[in-house]
Scaffold this active site. Structure first.
Site, short mmCIF file in Angstrom:
data_model
loop_
_atom_site.label_atom_id
_atom_site.label_comp_id
_atom_site.label_asym_id
_atom_site.label_seq_id
_atom_site.Cartn_x
_atom_site.Cartn_y
_atom_site.Cartn_z
N SER A 95 0.91 -1.42 -0.04
CA SER A 95 -0.07 0.14 0.05
C SER A 95 0.97 1.24 -0.08
CB SER A 95 -1.00 0.03 1.24
OG SER A 95 -1.97 0.96 1.15
N ASP A 225 -9.63 -5.11 -4.65
CA ASP A 225 -9.17 -4.33 -3.71
C ASP A 225 -10.06 -3.27 -3.71
OD1 ASP A 225 -7.52 -2.15 -2.61
OD2 ASP A 225 -5.56 -3.22 -3.12
N HIS A 254 -7.77 -5.68 -0.33
CA HIS A 254 -6.44 -4.88 -0.02
C HIS A 254 -5.19 -5.54 0.75
CE1 HIS A 254 -4.04 -1.16 -0.23
NE2 HIS A 254 -4.03 -1.12 1.18
#
Length: 274
Positions: A95, A225, A254
């Site tokens: 991320s 995601d 995610h």
């Protein structure tokens, strides 16, 4: 476990276990090195040296009011890798950590980095702009900021309980401990640093960083995601790097490093060994 003190006096906390080729893990917002527990144990048992730090303003590092942007995050990583004298390291970012990896690796000293991995990562840029029409509108990130200021503790329950791990999907198996651990990590960090980091992860353009990376890059993304939509992130990043491999996972969320570690870890290992 230890700390280094950066040039501006910020204490950066890190874990450093084992021997062998170093693997450096870069966590997502608003978490800490603890988010990598599963991967740290997996790769430690595979004979690697595993290192994970708490980004400034996160976890056990200083709760900084300044420097909460990508250039400084990457500079902090450079200071850490210099202090530990890491050579031929593999840098894996999840991320926001994927953005940190892109910026650091693009600027790293020769010999420091062997490979890089971007997992559910924010590059090339999350924000919707004229050049990036597939991005998310600024109102999404303004909403994050408003929720953080209004009630950070509740916001840090709602994110993991819902979209982060896909626990809001019909039939999803929900792990309360995972939600609680996300909340625990988030609340350890500083509100100001976390607020600033929303701009850092959403508005930073990593296009030129990606183009500058000349080591092999593995890009992993789940196609469900809900935080960093894959088509405007992983797909584009894999095209921008010189030597990129893209792998998409049907239905993965995610936070797939946690929910599907049994699938992701062997894929990471295969890439590192290749």
């Amino acid at each position: 476990m230890g700390t280094i003190t950066t040039k501006d006096g910020t204490e950066i906390f890190y874990k450093d276990w084992g021997t062998g080729q170093p693997i450096v893990f870069h966590h997502g917002w608003p978490l800490s090195a603890d988010d990598w527990d599963n991967q740290m144990m997996f790769f430690l048992n595979q004979g690697y040296r595993v290192i994970a730090h708490d980004r400034r303003g996160h976890g056990r590092s200083s709760q900084t009011a300044t420097g909460n942007e990508m250039d400084t995050y990457a500079a902090d990583v450079a200071e850490l890798t210099d202090a530990l004298d890491l050579k031929d390291a593999v840098h894996i970012g999840h991320s926001t950590g994927g953005g940190e990896v892109a910026r650091y690796v693009a600027r790293a000293k020769k010999g420091r980095v062997a490979k890089a991995v971007l997992v559910s990562a924010v590059p090339p840029i999350m924000l919707k702009t004229e050049k990036n029409p597939g991005g998310l509108p600024i109102e999404v990130f303004d909403g994050f900021r408003a929720a953080l200021v209004a009630n950070r503790a509740q916001f840090y329950v709602d994110v993991p309980a819902g979209p982060f791990y896909g626990f809001n999907r019909p039939g999803a198996k929900v792990y309360q401990g995972v939600i609680d651990n996300w909340w625990r990590q988030g609340m350890m960090g500083g509100a100001k640093a976390h607020y600033d980091c929303i701009k850092a992860f959403s508005e930073t353009d990593f296009t030129e960083d990606l183009k500058a990376i000349d080591v092999p890059v593995l890009v992993l993304h789940g196609d469900d995601d809900q935080i960093v939509p894959y088509a405007d992130a992983g797909v584009l990043s894999a095209k921008l790097v010189k030597n990129g491999t893209l792998k998409l996972y049907p239905g993965f969320p995610h936070g797939m490093l946690t929910t599907h570690a049994d699938v992701i870890n062997p894929d990471l290992l295969a890439f590192i060994k290749s």
